[in-house]
Design a protein around this motif. Structure first.
Motif, PDB file in Angstrom:
ATOM      1  N   SER A 167       0.825  -1.203   0.000  1.00 64.05           N
ATOM      2  CA  SER A 167       0.000   0.000   0.000  1.00 64.05           C
ATOM      3  C   SER A 167       0.867   1.263   0.000  1.00 64.05           C
ATOM      4  O   SER A 167       0.610   2.211  -0.740  1.00 64.05           O
ATOM      5  CB  SER A 167      -0.905  -0.054   1.228  1.00 64.05           C
ATOM      6  N   GLN A 168       1.917   1.257   0.834  1.00 61.18           N
ATOM      7  CA  GLN A 168       2.789   2.432   0.894  1.00 61.18           C
ATOM      8  C   GLN A 168       3.552   2.628  -0.409  1.00 61.18           C
ATOM      9  O   GLN A 168       3.772   3.748  -0.857  1.00 61.18           O
ATOM     10  CB  GLN A 168       3.773   2.294   2.061  1.00 61.18           C
ATOM     11  N   LEU A 169       3.953   1.494  -1.032  1.00 61.03           N
ATOM     12  CA  LEU A 169       4.602   1.605  -2.338  1.00 61.03           C
ATOM     13  C   LEU A 169       3.624   2.216  -3.341  1.00 61.03           C
ATOM     14  O   LEU A 169       4.023   2.963  -4.237  1.00 61.03           O
ATOM     15  CB  LEU A 169       5.073   0.237  -2.815  1.00 61.03           C
ATOM     16  N   GLY A 170       2.342   1.886  -3.172  1.00 62.37           N
ATOM     17  CA  GLY A 170       1.320   2.490  -4.019  1.00 62.37           C
ATOM     18  C   GLY A 170       1.335   4.002  -3.886  1.00 62.37           C
ATOM     19  O   GLY A 170       1.232   4.725  -4.878  1.00 62.37           O
ATOM     20  N   TYR A 171       1.473   4.492  -2.646  1.00 61.66           N
ATOM     21  CA  TYR A 171       1.589   5.945  -2.454  1.00 61.66           C
ATOM     22  C   TYR A 171       2.780   6.515  -3.217  1.00 61.66           C
ATOM     23  O   TYR A 171       2.696   7.580  -3.828  1.00 61.66           O
ATOM     24  CB  TYR A 171       1.759   6.272  -0.969  1.00 61.66           C
ATOM     25  N   MET A 172       3.923   5.775  -3.159  1.00 62.26           N
ATOM     26  CA  MET A 172       5.108   6.292  -3.858  1.00 62.26           C
ATOM     27  C   MET A 172       4.848   6.356  -5.360  1.00 62.26           C
ATOM     28  O   MET A 172       5.224   7.316  -6.034  1.00 62.26           O
ATOM     29  CB  MET A 172       6.318   5.407  -3.580  1.00 62.26           C
ATOM     30  N   PHE A 173       4.187   5.312  -5.894  1.00 66.01           N
ATOM     31  CA  PHE A 173       3.854   5.332  -7.321  1.00 66.01           C
ATOM     32  C   PHE A 173       2.925   6.495  -7.640  1.00 66.01           C
ATOM     33  O   PHE A 173       3.079   7.165  -8.653  1.00 66.01           O
ATOM     34  CB  PHE A 173       3.200   4.004  -7.742  1.00 66.01           C
ATOM     35  N   LEU A 174       1.945   6.683  -6.740  1.00 67.46           N
ATOM     36  CA  LEU A 174       1.042   7.807  -6.922  1.00 67.46           C
ATOM     37  C   LEU A 174       1.843   9.104  -6.991  1.00 67.46           C
ATOM     38  O   LEU A 174       1.613   9.954  -7.855  1.00 67.46           O
ATOM     39  CB  LEU A 174       0.049   7.828  -5.755  1.00 67.46           C
ATOM     40  N   GLY A 175       2.817   9.224  -6.091  1.00 70.02           N
ATOM     41  CA  GLY A 175       3.640  10.436  -6.054  1.00 70.02           C
ATOM     42  C   GLY A 175       4.378  10.649  -7.362  1.00 70.02           C
ATOM     43  O   GLY A 175       4.256  11.705  -7.998  1.00 70.02           O
ATOM     44  N   VAL A 176       5.158   9.645  -7.807  1.00 67.74           N
ATOM     45  CA  VAL A 176       5.914   9.850  -9.039  1.00 67.74           C
ATOM     46  C   VAL A 176       4.972   9.948 -10.232  1.00 67.74           C
ATOM     47  O   VAL A 176       5.278  10.604 -11.216  1.00 67.74           O
ATOM     48  CB  VAL A 176       6.985   8.753  -9.269  1.00 67.74           C
ATOM     49  N   GLY A 177       3.789   9.325 -10.102  1.00 66.43           N
ATOM     50  CA  GLY A 177       2.827   9.379 -11.203  1.00 66.43           C
ATOM     51  C   GLY A 177       2.227  10.760 -11.400  1.00 66.43           C
ATOM     52  O   GLY A 177       1.839  11.115 -12.510  1.00 66.43           O
ATOM     53  N   VAL A 178       2.124  11.553 -10.334  1.00 70.80           N
ATOM     54  CA  VAL A 178       1.598  12.913 -10.514  1.00 70.80           C
ATOM     55  C   VAL A 178       2.738  13.919 -10.657  1.00 70.80           C
ATOM     56  O   VAL A 178       2.506  15.122 -10.591  1.00 70.80           O
ATOM     57  CB  VAL A 178       0.663  13.332  -9.353  1.00 70.80           C
ATOM     58  N   GLY A 179       3.952  13.400 -10.845  1.00 71.89           N
ATOM     59  CA  GLY A 179       5.078  14.302 -11.081  1.00 71.89           C
ATOM     60  C   GLY A 179       5.743  14.795  -9.822  1.00 71.89           C
ATOM     61  O   GLY A 179       6.637  15.638  -9.885  1.00 71.89           O
ATOM     62  N   ALA A 180       5.300  14.268  -8.664  1.00 72.07           N
ATOM     63  CA  ALA A 180       5.927  14.691  -7.409  1.00 72.07           C
ATOM     64  C   ALA A 180       7.079  13.732  -7.096  1.00 72.07           C
ATOM     65  O   ALA A 180       7.003  12.954  -6.152  1.00 72.07           O
ATOM     66  CB  ALA A 180       4.899  14.700  -6.286  1.00 72.07           C
ATOM     67  N   TYR A 181       8.127  13.805  -7.931  1.00 71.14           N
ATOM     68  CA  TYR A 181       9.219  12.840  -7.795  1.00 71.14           C
ATOM     69  C   TYR A 181       9.916  12.974  -6.448  1.00 71.14           C
ATOM     70  O   TYR A 181      10.194  11.991  -5.770  1.00 71.14           O
ATOM     71  CB  TYR A 181      10.230  13.017  -8.924  1.00 71.14           C
ATOM     72  N   ALA A 182      10.198  14.215  -6.086  1.00 73.09           N
ATOM     73  CA  ALA A 182      10.899  14.421  -4.817  1.00 73.09           C
ATOM     74  C   ALA A 182      10.051  13.892  -3.667  1.00 73.09           C
ATOM     75  O   ALA A 182      10.569  13.278  -2.729  1.00 73.09           O
ATOM     76  CB  ALA A 182      11.201  15.903  -4.624  1.00 73.09           C
TER      77      ALA A 182
END
Lengths: 479, 652
Positions: free
Chosen positions: B330-345
């Motif tokens: 689930s937490q990895l999902g959050y990270m994917f969500l982050g990089v997916g919306v361009g919030a790489y940092a």
């Protein structure tokens, strides 16, 4: 009449090897009982020193150029690389002999003198640019090797192998000499440069080159002139096999390259096609036969025939890139093949050398007893099979790439398919070492003498480094 | 200073080699010292590299490429063995070696016992640390690679280490099976990576002359249009690879089973480092994704849906490590969500904080497991708070950080992802916020069920005892990270309240890598409002768990009964394993059987046997030729010579 040009500086390494050979013999005469006073390794030390000195002289000589001894010998970049390959193989083989020899013979000085003479023959062969010099060099190395093959005195297999090698060798020398005579008949010259300059065509040149290919093909163990090789490689003391399987091939390939260049009037299509078929035949036959061997040494003998086939691919390509690839492959081959034979020599039972030679299952379970040896052997096997990132992979890559570039794609495909076949018998050894249980007594008394261990370490390192640093090395050779 | 960066690879490699060959002679103590020193040295090297990147001249754009040697040079293609040292790779190296070192410390004590709590013999103990050091080596190879091929080497290497370590208790069929499952599922993803690399080479390899990240990205300018089909294909293949390694939909099924490995392995490989490789890869290849908004959307949706799906499954699991496994997904999902919306940092920020608190949770779970002699079912625990006070405190800190309680590590990083999602994609923001609620609930469900209330199994409870200091002490370091690691990423809006400029240290640090990426911003008060909403959601989850599991409040029980129809669905994890089995594995097996019976046995074996017979026949013939009679050998030579002569004269 002008005085002959005698620039000995260009053949300094060869002279060093020759003189060392003589010194080894003289030393034995002067101090016959040296052995009894704990100096039994003195001839080996002397021989090794000579080889190293010759190697250093080759390395330090800088850029060689020019012919010497009235245009009979040439010192060029090709000869320089050949020197390095042969001296490397000789030094590694010598390290193996060090601990191997005491098990079957007390005549050390003869062994080392003959060994050094064979080295000198190879070095001279690589520098020969004249038909008679070429023939004499070939005979020097051959005769020394005949004797070394049979050095297991009082043991049938060795003697039989030596006799076969000698008889067939004499037969093939006849072909080579006949080829030389035909060249002379066509051009009236014996120097390769003069023969090339004449640009004569016709029957004599064609037949001469064909017969030359027979003679050199024999030394290279190219099928169908390879029949002596399995017997000789199996019967000879393993260090000799290791050395000659690399050294002879290297020297004969350089000679082949020079002769083919000189016979420029023979259409490329003819000799290249002939060599391509010989190459195909050789690698296929070698690999198929290796599949069925029950002796590790004999399997390696057939593998070495197959590798002669791969090496020919570079000559077939006929380009500079092709021969650069051959030179690179020779270095890689020196490491991985001598390494494999080194392990084979260690696996032979002490006191029973060659009588009870290492069977195909001799290495089973080696990882459990001697993990380093098993890892090294696995590297040699994988490299011989051409698996990245080891030296053998890049060697084959360059060879086959050169073939494709000069339009010999089918030969490259055949080479790749052959590599696949070969993977079977190489990997069988690896699987045995890591997966199989050793037979109850195996390896328990496996001796691990320092000199042979050093040879294994050096060859393993070379196999790995030539793989990892393939590109810089290859660029170094190309330049 | 950065010239010596290759040492960071040398240390773990040396550790692995030393323990592989001399492990038995060194004994368990020696093995542990060697392995730990190797990782510590790598950690020090990573710190030195961080200092080195800091002092790079501005013209370098924070990037330093160290070519060790040219690896492959064929035709126009040149692949170097080279390290790319930039803020991103340094952060990853610090996480890998830092968390890795703590886990090595813990494992030195933990691995003295095997899975049945008998002393583990020195040979297998050494083997464990060989694998662990090898893993560190491969993970560093992956994150420090400057080209795709080297990344692939690391990618496969960590996969191998993961396989070996999941199946470390290989005498247990479930462990061996889990290792196999992880390996096979990952093959699918790896296949995607291989195809993506080939496609990239096909597109740009000729013009770039290498597979280096920055050489290839420089070629992107030749593509004018966004969403060019080839680039979308490549980025989707990369995404497939990432979903395999990082356990996202559809390839997440291997990670829960991977908990069969020893707990330090779960903490290191299957929580803190390896599974984040997919996130790292997408961040590393972000120039490709920036050109393909379609693929970005796919990444974001896969991340958001995975976060929700895995969190919902975690609600009803009873195995402590499995709860943590689903929470990792689930937490990895959050990270994917982050990089997916361009919030790489932000994605990398969450990766970093997650590494701390999830490693802490897994290691604390390992302590519980040891204390209870292998029991992991929270239904049989209860009341462990008094028996294991230190472990309780550590698990509580980890759970609070995971739940996103205000001011803890997970709060800041998760909220930053949600903040940017809010501006880019409203449906995904709602999913993310709801998942945050579920996360807080299941985190504290685990805490309350395991540590609070009355003991449910008195036998287990009576024999439970706190673990030795060798295991509990290192965890305090991770606990400190779970508490305070968020401080490296305080949003500007909060920093502004205290008059601190550039309070988001990590974003500033990573700025050179993501300089060309625009992140949108809202007014500070708006951002503070969203922070408040997140805090309330987390506290609501905590409150519900408290009401249900501690107070046993009637309304909470009624609420649970209301949801009881979906419970079987969650308990069976949406039957995804079964669906895969029926839809993919079984048909594949049938197909395989068909190929085996028809293709293999009839066609191929027929051919091979035929070929074999021919070969054998040829072998016999060759053997007969090789009779040892010299005359025959000479005949062969003669015939060959005649043939060659004939060929020359005929065609010459």
């Amino acid at each position: 009449m002008s005085l002959p040009t005698l620039d000995f500086s260009l053949i300094l390494p060869e002279l060093v090897v020759l003189i060392t050979a003589l010194l080894v013999l003289i030393a034995d005469l002067l101090w016959p009982r040296a052995a009894s006073r704990g100096r039994e390794q003195a001839p080996a030390v002397l021989a090794l020193a000579g080889l190293i000195l010759a190697g250093l002289l080759t390395l330090l000589a800088g850029e060689w150029s020019g012919a010497t001894l009235q245009g009979m010998l040439v010192a060029d970049a090709l000869a320089r690389y050949l020197n390095l390959v042969v001296l490397l193989a000789a030094a590694l083989g010598l390290l193996l002999s060090w601990s191997y020899l005491p098990h079957f013979s007390t005549q050390r000085s003869e062994y080392y003198a003959l060994y050094l003479l064979a080295v000198a023959g190879m070095l001279f062969l690589g520098k020969s640019i004249e038909l008679i010099t070429l023939f004499v060099s070939l005979e020097i190395l051959s005769i020394a090797l005949y004797v070394l093959t049979g050095f297991h005195r009082g043991q049938l297999a060795g003697g039989e192998a030596a006799l076969k090698y000698f008889l067939l060798g004499a037969f093939s020398s006849g072909f080579l000499l006949y080829g030389a005579a035909l060249f002379y008949a066509a051009t009236g010259a014996t120097r390769l440069a003069d023969i090339a300059a004449q640009n004569a065509g016709g029957f004599y040149m064609l037949a001469g080159l064909a017969l030359f290919l027979v003679g050199l093909g024999f030394k290279l163990a190219v099928a169908p002139f390879h029949m002596w090789a399995p017997d000789a490689y199996q019967g000879a003391p393993t260090p000799v096999t290791a050395f000659m399987s690399v050294g002879t091939k290297a020297a004969a390939l350089v000679a082949l390259f020079r002769v083919v260049q000189a016979a420029g009037s023979v259409p490329v299509g003819v000799w290249a096609t002939a060599l391509a078929f010989l190459s195909l035949l050789t690698m296929t036959l070698g690999n198929l036969a290796a599949l069925r061997q029950s002796s590790l040494k004999r399997m390696l003998a057939y593998s070495s025939i197959a590798h002669a086939g791969y090496l020919l691919v570079g000559v077939v390509a006929g380009t500079a890139a092709g021969f650069d690839a051959v030179l690179f492959y020779l270095f890689a081959y020196a490491f991985m093949n001598i390494g494999a034979f080194a392990i084979a020599s260690l696996l032979e039972r002490p006191g029973f050398y060659a009588v009870q030679d290492a069977g195909i299952h001799a290495a089973d379970g080696l990882f459990g007893r001697r993990p380093w040896l098993a890892v090294a052997m696995a590297m040699f096997m994988l490299s011989l099979a051409g698996i990245p990132p080891l030296a053998g992979f890049f060697g084959k890559l360059y060879l086959f790439a050169a073939a494709v570039e000069s339009g010999w794609a089918w030969l490259a495909v055949a080479g790749v398919l052959n590599s696949v076949i070969s993977a079977y018998y190489y990997l069988r050894v690896v699987v045995g070492m890591f997966m199989a249980e050793p037979s109850a007594s195996a390896h328990l008394r496996l001796p691990l003498p320092a000199s042979a261990t050093l040879a294994v370490a050096l060859t393993a390192l070379g196999t790995l480094l030539f793989g990892l640093l393939a590109t810089p090395w290859f660029q170094g050779i190309s330049r | 200073m950065l010239n010596y960066s290759w040492l960071i690879l040398l240390f773990p490699a040396a550790g692995a080699v030393i323990n592989a060959f001399w492990g038995r002679r060194l004994g368990r103590r020696g093995v542990a010292v060697v392995a730990n020193l190797a990782v510590l040295a790598a950690l020090i090297m990573a710190l030195i590299m961080a200092a080195g990147v800091r002092s790079l001249p501005a013209a370098a754009h924070g990037r330093y490429e160290l070519t060790l040697w040219q690896w492959i040079g064929v035709g126009d293609l040149q692949v170097d063995l080279a390290l790319l040292i930039d803020p991103l790779s340094v952060v990853m190296a610090l996480v890998v070696t830092g968390v890795g070192f703590i886990i090595h410390l813990y494992a030195a004590t933990y691995m003295k016992l095997d899975d049945e709590h008998h002393p583990l013999d020195a040979r297998r103990y050494a083997r464990f640390f060989v694998y662990l050091n090898f893993f560190i080596l491969m993970m560093l190879t992956l994150v420090l690679a400057n080209n795709f091929l080297q990344l692939y080497v690391g990618w496969e290497g960590v996969g191998l280490a993961s396989y070996l370590l999941i199946g470390f208790w290989f005498h247990k069929p479930s462990a061996a099976e889990a290792g196999k499952k992880a390996f096979i599922v990952n093959r699918i993803g790896d296949f995607g990576l291989a195809l993506a690399i080939m496609w990239l080479f096909f597109l740009f390899g000729k013009s770039a002359g290498s597979l280096g990240f920055h050489d290839l990205f420089a070629q992107l300018e030749t593509l004018s249009a966004q969403n060019s089909p080839a680039l979308v294909g490549i980025t989707l293949l990369l995404l497939l690879a990432a979903t395999g390694k990082s356990a996202q939909i559809p390839l997440f099924v291997w990670l829960p089973d991977a908990m069969e490995g020893p707990s330090p392995v779960s903490a290191l490989i299957h929580a803190a480092t390896m599974v984040t490789a997919g996130v790292y890869m997408i961040a590393r290849t972000h120039p490709l994704y920036e050109m393909t908004p379609a693929s970005m959307t796919a990444v974001a949706w896969i991340g958001g849906l995975t976060a929700l799906l895995a969190a919902s499954i975690a609600l009803v699991q009873t195995d402590l490590k499995r709860i943590l496994a689903y929470s990792t997904i689930s937490q990895l999902g959050y990270m994917f969500l982050g990089v997916g919306v361009g919030a790489y940092a932000a994605g990398i920020f969450h990766l970093t904080t997650h590494a701390f608190y999830k490693a802490l949770l897994f290691l604390a779970a390992g302590s519980v497991m040891h204390a209870l002699h292998g029991e992991l079912n929270i239904d049989r625990m209860g009341g462990l708070r008094a028996k294991l006070p230190r472990t309780y405190a550590q698990f509580l800190i980890g759970a609070a950080a995971l739940a996103g309680l205000p001011l803890l590590a997970g709060f800041w990083s998760k909220d930053e992802i949600l903040y940017i999602t809010y501006q880019k994609n409203m449906p995904l923001y709602i999913i993310g916020l709801f998942t945050a609620f579920l996360t807080a609930f299941y985190s504290f469900r685990a805490v309350f069920r395991a540590f609070h209330g009355a003991p449910r199994d008195h036998h287990l409870h009576d024999h439970a005892a706190e673990q030795p200091a060798g295991m509990t002490r290192p965890l305090w370091v991770l606990a400190a990270g779970a508490l305070f690691a968020g401080l490296i990423g305080i949003p500007a809006a909060v920093g502004g309240l205290f008059g601190v400029e550039h309070s988001h240290l990590l974003e500033a640090w990573l700025h050179p890598v993501f300089a060309n990426v625009q992140t949108p911003h809202l007014p500070a008060w708006w951002e503070l409002g969203l922070l408040g909403a997140s805090s309330l959601i987390a506290l609501a989850g905590l409150g519900l768990a408290y009401a249900r599991y501690v107070r046993q409040a009637g309304w909470a029980l009624r609420l649970q009964r209301l949801f009881s129809p979906v419970q079987p669905l969650l308990e069976h994890k949406y039957w995804i394993d079964e669906i895969y089995m029926a839809a993919i594995v079984t048909p594949l097996r049938r197909l395989a059987r068909f190929f085996y019976t028809f293709g293999d046995q009839t066609v191929i074996e027929g051919a091979v046997n035929g070929l074999g017979r021919v070969t054998a026949g040829a072998g016999v013939a060759v053997a007969r030729l090789q009779s040892g009679v010299v005359g025959l050998y000479a005949l062969s030579l003669l015939l060959g010579a005649v043939g060659l002569l004939g060929f020359f004269l005929l065609f010459g």
